[in-house]
Write a protein that holds these residues in place. Sequence first.
Motif, PDB file in Angstrom:
ATOM      1  N   LYS A 166      29.207  19.375  72.257  1.00  0.00           N
ATOM      2  CA  LYS A 166      29.974  20.394  72.963  1.00  0.00           C
ATOM      3  C   LYS A 166      29.077  21.560  73.363  1.00  0.00           C
ATOM      4  O   LYS A 166      28.178  21.945  72.629  1.00  0.00           O
ATOM      5  N   GLN A 168      29.282  25.379  74.025  1.00  0.00           N
ATOM      6  CA  GLN A 168      30.136  26.542  73.821  1.00  0.00           C
ATOM      7  C   GLN A 168      29.308  27.819  73.882  1.00  0.00           C
ATOM      8  O   GLN A 168      28.114  27.818  73.563  1.00  0.00           O
ATOM      9  N   THR A 169      29.946  28.898  74.288  1.00  0.00           N
ATOM     10  CA  THR A 169      29.282  30.196  74.262  1.00  0.00           C
ATOM     11  C   THR A 169      29.172  30.666  72.816  1.00  0.00           C
ATOM     12  O   THR A 169      29.827  30.129  71.906  1.00  0.00           O
ATOM     13  N   TYR A 170      28.361  31.666  72.609  1.00  0.00           N
ATOM     14  CA  TYR A 170      28.178  32.200  71.256  1.00  0.00           C
ATOM     15  C   TYR A 170      29.503  32.693  70.688  1.00  0.00           C
ATOM     16  O   TYR A 170      29.834  32.427  69.520  1.00  0.00           O
ATOM     17  N   LEU A 171      30.280  33.401  71.484  1.00  0.00           N
ATOM     18  CA  LEU A 171      31.561  33.924  71.012  1.00  0.00           C
ATOM     19  C   LEU A 171      32.528  32.788  70.673  1.00  0.00           C
ATOM     20  O   LEU A 171      33.258  32.857  69.667  1.00  0.00           O
ATOM     21  N   GLU A 172      32.503  31.730  71.477  1.00  0.00           N
ATOM     22  CA  GLU A 172      33.353  30.565  71.187  1.00  0.00           C
ATOM     23  C   GLU A 172      32.920  29.879  69.892  1.00  0.00           C
ATOM     24  O   GLU A 172      33.763  29.410  69.111  1.00  0.00           O
ATOM     25  N   CYS A 174      31.509  31.399  67.326  1.00  0.00           N
ATOM     26  CA  CYS A 174      31.964  32.278  66.235  1.00  0.00           C
ATOM     27  C   CYS A 174      33.439  32.047  65.939  1.00  0.00           C
ATOM     28  O   CYS A 174      33.855  31.978  64.774  1.00  0.00           O
ATOM     29  N   GLN A 175      34.219  31.914  66.983  1.00  0.00           N
ATOM     30  CA  GLN A 175      35.653  31.687  66.803  1.00  0.00           C
ATOM     31  C   GLN A 175      35.934  30.310  66.221  1.00  0.00           C
ATOM     32  O   GLN A 175      36.832  30.147  65.391  1.00  0.00           O
ATOM     33  N   SER A 176      35.147  29.314  66.610  1.00  0.00           N
ATOM     34  CA  SER A 176      35.352  27.951  66.115  1.00  0.00           C
ATOM     35  C   SER A 176      35.090  27.865  64.611  1.00  0.00           C
ATOM     36  O   SER A 176      35.822  27.180  63.883  1.00  0.00           O
ATOM     37  N   ASN A 274      39.481  41.517  67.733  1.00  0.00           N
ATOM     38  CA  ASN A 274      39.402  41.295  69.183  1.00  0.00           C
ATOM     39  C   ASN A 274      39.189  42.609  69.927  1.00  0.00           C
ATOM     40  O   ASN A 274      38.484  42.648  70.946  1.00  0.00           O
TER      41      ASN A 274
END
Length: 288
Positions: A166, A168-172, A174-176, A274
Motif C-alpha cells: 500500500k 500511504q501518506t505519512y499522516l495516513e 500514523c492514523q493506520s 485533529n
Amino acid sequence: RIYADDIKFMAQINDHDDLISFQKDIDSVCKWLCDHGLTISVPKCGVLSVGPKSKLLIDPPHYTMLGQPIAVYDNFRDLGIIIESDLSAKLHIEKLVLKASRKFNVFRRKFRVKDPNFRIRMYKTYIRPILESGSIVWNLSQIGLIKLIERVQRRFLRYLTLTSGKKQTYLELCQSYKVDPLIVRRTKTDLVTLYKVFHNHFMHLDSNDFVEHSTAVTRGHKYKIQRPYLKSSQRSHILFYRTYELWNSLPSDVVDYATVASFKKYINSPAYTNNLINLINKKYPSLL
C-alpha cells in the motif's frame, strides 16, 4: 544553582570587570567546598558563553578553579541535554536522531516477528522515547529539525508496510497504526507541562509570572499567559512563549480540570488531536 552533586555558576558578563567579579565568586565557592571537606573534579568542569556572538567578548574567558584552568566549550552536555552557545538544539537533535536510527537498524536486523502490533510496541518502548527525551527544553520550530526527527518515525511506519504494497501518506500511516506525529506529541507534552505549572505540580516555579493580571473583562480562562515581547528569536523557543497561543485558546473548564489524567484525556481525544494536526498543517504545509 545546585542539582544533586552538580553546581552551576551563572553571571551576565558585559566587560572585564564582570570577569574578575565572576572569578571571585568561583574562588569563594571553591573555598567553602574545601573548608567542608568536599572535592571538585576540575577536568569535568567547563565554561560555556551563551548569547549572540556579536555580544560576546572577543577573547574567550579564562577562569581557573583551585589553580587549574577551566576548559572553554562551544557546547556542553547538561543533564543529558546538549546546550550550545547560541541556544540552538541542532547538535542535540542530530545526536538523538542518530541514536534512534541506530536502534531502528538493530531492530530491523534482529527481530523477525512480523506482527505489526508487536513491532509498534517495540517502537514505542525502545525508539520513540529517545526522540522525545527532554523535548520540553529543545522543542523548536525550525522546519528542518522537525523533519529530521519526524523522518525516523516515518521510516519505521513505512517499514511496517513494506509487505502490504500500500502507498500511504505519512499522516495516513500514523492514523493506520494509531500513533500521533511526533510534533503533535511534543505539543501535547508542552500543554500538559503548562497545566502542571499552573496547578502547582512543580516546585520553584511561580505561575504568577506568566498569568495575565487584568481587572478588565477579557475572553479566555484565568490562566492566560501574558503575550510575550521578544527581543530575540532564541526566546521564542521557550516553553511559555512557543505555546502561549495554544494554551490561551483552551476552554476554561479544561484548564480547570482537577487532575492531570482528565486534562490528558481531553488533549488526547480524536477531536483535539485533529485540531492540532490542522493547525500544524497550516504552519508547516509540507510536514505531514
